[in-house]
Design a protein around this motif. Structure first.
Motif, PDB file in Angstrom:
ATOM      1  N   GLY A 150     -10.287   5.861   5.471  1.00  0.00           N
ATOM      2  CA  GLY A 150      -9.127   5.930   6.358  1.00  0.00           C
ATOM      3  C   GLY A 150      -7.806   5.688   5.648  1.00  0.00           C
ATOM      4  O   GLY A 150      -7.545   6.240   4.584  1.00  0.00           O
ATOM      5  N   ALA A 151      -6.964   4.828   6.230  1.00  0.00           N
ATOM      6  CA  ALA A 151      -5.621   4.580   5.697  1.00  0.00           C
ATOM      7  C   ALA A 151      -5.641   3.815   4.378  1.00  0.00           C
ATOM      8  O   ALA A 151      -4.622   3.747   3.692  1.00  0.00           O
ATOM      9  N   GLY A 152      -6.786   3.277   3.993  1.00  0.00           N
ATOM     10  CA  GLY A 152      -6.881   2.522   2.744  1.00  0.00           C
ATOM     11  C   GLY A 152      -7.451   3.325   1.596  1.00  0.00           C
ATOM     12  O   GLY A 152      -7.803   2.764   0.558  1.00  0.00           O
ATOM     13  N   ALA A 153      -7.541   4.662   1.759  1.00  0.00           N
ATOM     14  CA  ALA A 153      -8.125   5.493   0.701  1.00  0.00           C
ATOM     15  C   ALA A 153      -7.483   6.876   0.692  1.00  0.00           C
ATOM     16  O   ALA A 153      -6.867   7.301   1.669  1.00  0.00           O
ATOM     17  N   HIS A 174      -9.391  -2.408  -5.075  1.00  0.00           N
ATOM     18  CA  HIS A 174      -9.083  -3.691  -4.434  1.00  0.00           C
ATOM     19  C   HIS A 174      -9.013  -4.797  -5.484  1.00  0.00           C
ATOM     20  O   HIS A 174      -9.918  -4.944  -6.301  1.00  0.00           O
ATOM     21  N   GLY A 175      -7.929  -5.546  -5.470  1.00  0.00           N
ATOM     22  CA  GLY A 175      -7.767  -6.673  -6.379  1.00  0.00           C
ATOM     23  C   GLY A 175      -7.240  -6.313  -7.753  1.00  0.00           C
ATOM     24  O   GLY A 175      -7.083  -7.191  -8.599  1.00  0.00           O
ATOM     25  N   MET A 176      -6.966  -5.048  -8.019  1.00  0.00           N
ATOM     26  CA  MET A 176      -6.456  -4.648  -9.335  1.00  0.00           C
ATOM     27  C   MET A 176      -4.945  -4.784  -9.391  1.00  0.00           C
ATOM     28  O   MET A 176      -4.257  -4.634  -8.385  1.00  0.00           O
ATOM     29  N   LYS A 177      -4.450  -5.045 -10.594  1.00  0.00           N
ATOM     30  CA  LYS A 177      -3.010  -5.021 -10.829  1.00  0.00           C
ATOM     31  C   LYS A 177      -2.609  -3.583 -11.129  1.00  0.00           C
ATOM     32  O   LYS A 177      -3.461  -2.734 -11.383  1.00  0.00           O
ATOM     33  N   GLN A 178      -1.300  -3.312 -11.140  1.00  0.00           N
ATOM     34  CA  GLN A 178      -0.834  -1.937 -11.312  1.00  0.00           C
ATOM     35  C   GLN A 178      -1.292  -1.319 -12.624  1.00  0.00           C
ATOM     36  O   GLN A 178      -1.746  -0.175 -12.640  1.00  0.00           O
ATOM     37  N   ILE A 197      -4.988  -1.629   1.729  1.00  0.00           N
ATOM     38  CA  ILE A 197      -3.685  -1.656   2.395  1.00  0.00           C
ATOM     39  C   ILE A 197      -2.873  -2.823   1.861  1.00  0.00           C
ATOM     40  O   ILE A 197      -1.832  -2.630   1.270  1.00  0.00           O
ATOM     41  N   GLY A 198      -3.345  -4.029   2.012  1.00  0.00           N
ATOM     42  CA  GLY A 198      -2.713  -5.208   1.430  1.00  0.00           C
ATOM     43  C   GLY A 198      -1.207  -5.249   1.568  1.00  0.00           C
ATOM     44  O   GLY A 198      -0.659  -5.127   2.660  1.00  0.00           O
ATOM     45  N   LYS A 199      -0.525  -5.406   0.444  1.00  0.00           N
ATOM     46  CA  LYS A 199       0.939  -5.487   0.436  1.00  0.00           C
ATOM     47  C   LYS A 199       1.581  -4.117   0.229  1.00  0.00           C
ATOM     48  O   LYS A 199       2.764  -4.024  -0.074  1.00  0.00           O
ATOM     49  N   HIS A 200       0.811  -3.068   0.332  1.00  0.00           N
ATOM     50  CA  HIS A 200       1.267  -1.677   0.216  1.00  0.00           C
ATOM     51  C   HIS A 200       1.738  -1.303  -1.187  1.00  0.00           C
ATOM     52  O   HIS A 200       2.361  -0.263  -1.359  1.00  0.00           O
ATOM     53  N   ILE A 201       1.462  -2.117  -2.199  1.00  0.00           N
ATOM     54  CA  ILE A 201       1.924  -1.786  -3.549  1.00  0.00           C
ATOM     55  C   ILE A 201       1.120  -0.610  -4.095  1.00  0.00           C
ATOM     56  O   ILE A 201       1.688   0.420  -4.461  1.00  0.00           O
TER      57      ILE A 201
END
Length: 177
Positions: free
Chosen positions: A164-167, A101-105, A133-137
């Motif tokens: 769940g859907a975020g991991a 969470h909060g990391m750049k690519q 989930i955020g912006k799905h990037i």
């Protein structure tokens, strides 16, 4: 010979005749490098190998063929589909959690490579990557990166108790030592 031993005049003149015509040598300072121990060389090789593992290059241009229907999942060709089902059901419990969470690519790629290297070093076969989930990037990129790594056997969207859907739960192949 000690300092108290003196040469006789005959011995001294004989010595001077023997060295007559020779040039005085200029002394160079030579510093000998200590030889490296075999264990030091092994440690250097091991640290280089670990560094390479942590800096595994994940390509953004390579797009593996992943199923688009249903939750995200992947299994190498040599891995049974039953392993993916076991990941989905939560049979494998992750020992390591990576929160992106909060990391750049580029940060996420580096941390993902480090996590996989750590798991291999510590003989950990299951890990959880929480991309959010955020912006799905990261949700879209993480599965593409994981499919590129040779030590990733399979992965599946995590059950609710692990994000769940975020991991994603990742199953790693641990080499025999």
């Amino acid at each position: 010979m000690s300092k108290n031993d003196h040469l006789s005049d005959d011995e001294l003149s004989l010595f001077r005749e023997a060295v007559q015509g020779s040039k005085k040598l200029q002394q160079d300072t030579i510093i000998h490098q200590p030889s490296k121990n075999f264990s030091d060389l092994q440690q250097q090789r091991k640290s280089l190998k670990e560094g390479k593992n942590e800096e595994f290059f994940f390509s953004d241009e390579f797009v593996p063929l992943l199923s688009e229907d249903g939750p995200i999942r992947y299994a190498r060709d040599d891995v049974s589909k039953y392993e993916v089902k076991r990941l989905r059901r939560g049979v494998y419990v992750p020992d390591v959690f990576l929160d992106m969470h909060g990391m750049k690519q580029d940060e996420a790629k580096r941390e993902l490579g480090s996590m996989i290297a750590y798991c291999l070093k510590e003989n950990i076969s299951c890990a959880s990557v929480m991309h959010g989930i955020g912006k799905h990037i990261l949700k879209q990129k993480v599965p593409l990166w994981l499919a590129q790594h040779p030590d990733v056997m399979a992965f599946h969207q995590a059950p609710l108790e692990f994000g769940g859907a975020g991991a994603i739960l990742v199953l790693l192949s641990i080499p025999d030592r």
